[in-house]
Scaffold this active site. Structure first.
Site, short mmCIF file in Angstrom:
data_model
loop_
_atom_site.label_atom_id
_atom_site.label_comp_id
_atom_site.label_asym_id
_atom_site.label_seq_id
_atom_site.Cartn_x
_atom_site.Cartn_y
_atom_site.Cartn_z
N HIS A 64 32.91 59.86 65.62
CA HIS A 64 32.45 60.45 64.36
C HIS A 64 32.67 61.96 64.30
O HIS A 64 32.59 62.57 63.22
CB HIS A 64 30.96 60.14 64.15
N ASP A 121 35.45 60.66 60.02
CA ASP A 121 34.25 60.32 59.24
C ASP A 121 34.31 58.87 58.78
O ASP A 121 35.39 58.25 58.73
CB ASP A 121 34.13 61.25 58.03
#
Length: 445
Positions: A418, A422
């Site tokens: 992450h 995204d």
């Protein structure tokens, strides 16, 4: 397959021999990150001569077993580190070598001085080699009393038994007293083959060998590195997961047509579903390049080419050989290269440049009938795709008379870092990947 660094080591070694007659041969670094390795097997015996190009020994790294070739002619005067020894530090002496015709009488002394206790390699369990291994008291053994020929092989109480770590392990598992095994290694050292060939004397008084209730398997260098890297990845990388189901009907039909055509030319040349998957991965990475990135601490590096690491199971652990620049290659080329890399991986013959690097990883367990799983990211990469099996499934179909139809569905899960990718970026990449596989003709235009 011999590594160039080994050749450099051999060349510098030969130069030293010319000045000093006898010289120490140090453990070479087979890759820039290698700090230790194992002696898989010596291919020459003590006293053997060798010529340029001959394989002197096999060195086990964390990923492969690599041949070390001689660059010039010479003689293997004395072996310091025996077959099967693990955790040998780079730069530590492993043998004494000389030029043909040199006086080898001093080789044993040089080897003894080089094998200092503080620099001894560890056993397969990672513990220092014991200075006084257990010995056997021949006077208490009823078998030795009834077998005078066998008794000649026994050592006096207190004498040291020299045996390789793997020989000790096998002897312990099988209940074989090392004092009765005749060693054929350097200076009578007991090696694996000696223990495996040992036949206990036949005697009515001989007790039955107990059956072990378990087996301790030594941790290979590869398994040790895998454990360290995956633990680090799972602890430090913020993983998240996205799963989609893909209709594979068109891929399966197209694969059938291609294989029929290829089979007419070469029966061994057949495409797998994984070849289509790799091509679709590369195309999706071209559409969503943010997923083809790596976290390097101060920067995020975004790659222009899709160098795809393919997970391959080997007897010693998982390794990921790399199919380079997949986006520029056709399905037949991808298939050929993947098969060749997988074979080299299982044989332990991959060169470092064939498994170090990569921008994205694919792990396919579909052939094992696994429907769905999640995979751990291979840092510094940011994504890994876990591929399950393709199975028939019933889906809604309003256009059909019955209101449903049966299609071949494959479930895949993307694990993403992450910090780099995204959730929305990961979703876009999955949509692109799904689109290519459900319409495979699009990546052939």
């Amino acid at each position: 397959m011999a590594f160039s660094l080994a050749r450099i080591a051999a060349r510098s070694l030969h130069t030293s021999c010319r000045r000093h007659a006898l010289s120490k041969f140090a453990m070479p670094a087979m890759s820039p990150t290698m700090t230790e390795g194992g002696i898989a097997a010596w291919k020459k015996k003590e006293g053997d001569t060798f010529s340029a190009g001959d394989v002197l020994l096999e060195i086990e790294t964390d990923k492969a077993t690599i041949d070390v070739e001689a660059q010039d002619d010479g003689v293997l005067a004395k072996i310091i580190i025996a077959d099967g020894t693990k955790n040998v530090s780079v730069g530590s002496p492993i043998a004494i070598v000389a030029e043909e015709g040199d006086d080898l009488s001093d080789a044993a002394r040089m080897a003894s001085e080089a094998a200092e206790p503080s620099s001894k390699p560890t056993t397969h369990q990672g513990e220092p080699e014991p200075s006084t291994p257990p010995t056997s008291d021949a006077s208490k053994d009823p078998v030795s009393q009834s077998q005078p020929q066998e008794a000649k092989l026994e050592l006096a109480k207190g004498d040291r038994i020299f045996a390789s770590p793997i020989a000790k392990k096998i002897a312990l598992e099988r209940g074989i007293p090392l004092s009765k095994v005749q060693g054929t290694g350097p200076e009578g050292r007991i090696i694996r083959e000696d223990v495996e060939k040992y036949q206990p004397p036949v005697s009515a008084a001989a007790p039955a060998t107990p059956t072990a209730e378990y087996v301790d398997i030594p941790i290979s260098n590869m398994r040790k590195v895998i454990g360290t890297r995956l633990t680090q990845s799972k602890q430090e990388l913020p993983h998240y997961y996205l799963t989609v189901e893909i209709n594979m009907d068109k891929v399966l039909k197209l694969r059938e047509v291609f294989n029929k055509t290829l089979g007419e030319k070469d029966k061994s040349a057949k495409l797998s579903v994984n070849d289509f998957i790799l091509k679709a991965v590369a195309c999706a990475l071209a559409d969503v390049p943010e997923a083809n990135s790596a976290w390097l601490g101060e920067v995020i590096r975004q790659y222009n080419k899709a160098d795809i690491s393919v997970a391959v199971a080997t007897p010693t652990g998982l390794i990921t050989p790399i199919v380079m620049d997949v986006g520029s290659k056709g399905l037949a080329t991808i298939s050929t290269e993947t098969k060749a890399l997988a074979k080299k991986a299982r044989d332990g013959k991959l060169a470092p440049q064939e498994y170090q690097g990569g921008t994205f990883t694919v792990s396919n367990l579909g052939m094992f009938d696994i429907d769905h799983f999640t995979a751990i990211i291979n840092p510094p990469q940011s994504c890994i795709l876990a591929v399950g099996s393709t199975k028939p499934a019933i889906v809604p179909a309003p256009e059909e008379e019955r209101g449903f139809k049966t299609v071949n569905v494959m479930r895949v899960t993307l694990s993403s870092d992450h910090r780099v990718v995204d959730g929305a970026v990961g979703a876009r990449w999955m949509a692109a990947f799904k689109g290519y596989l459900e319409n495979p003709l699009t990546f052939m235009l």
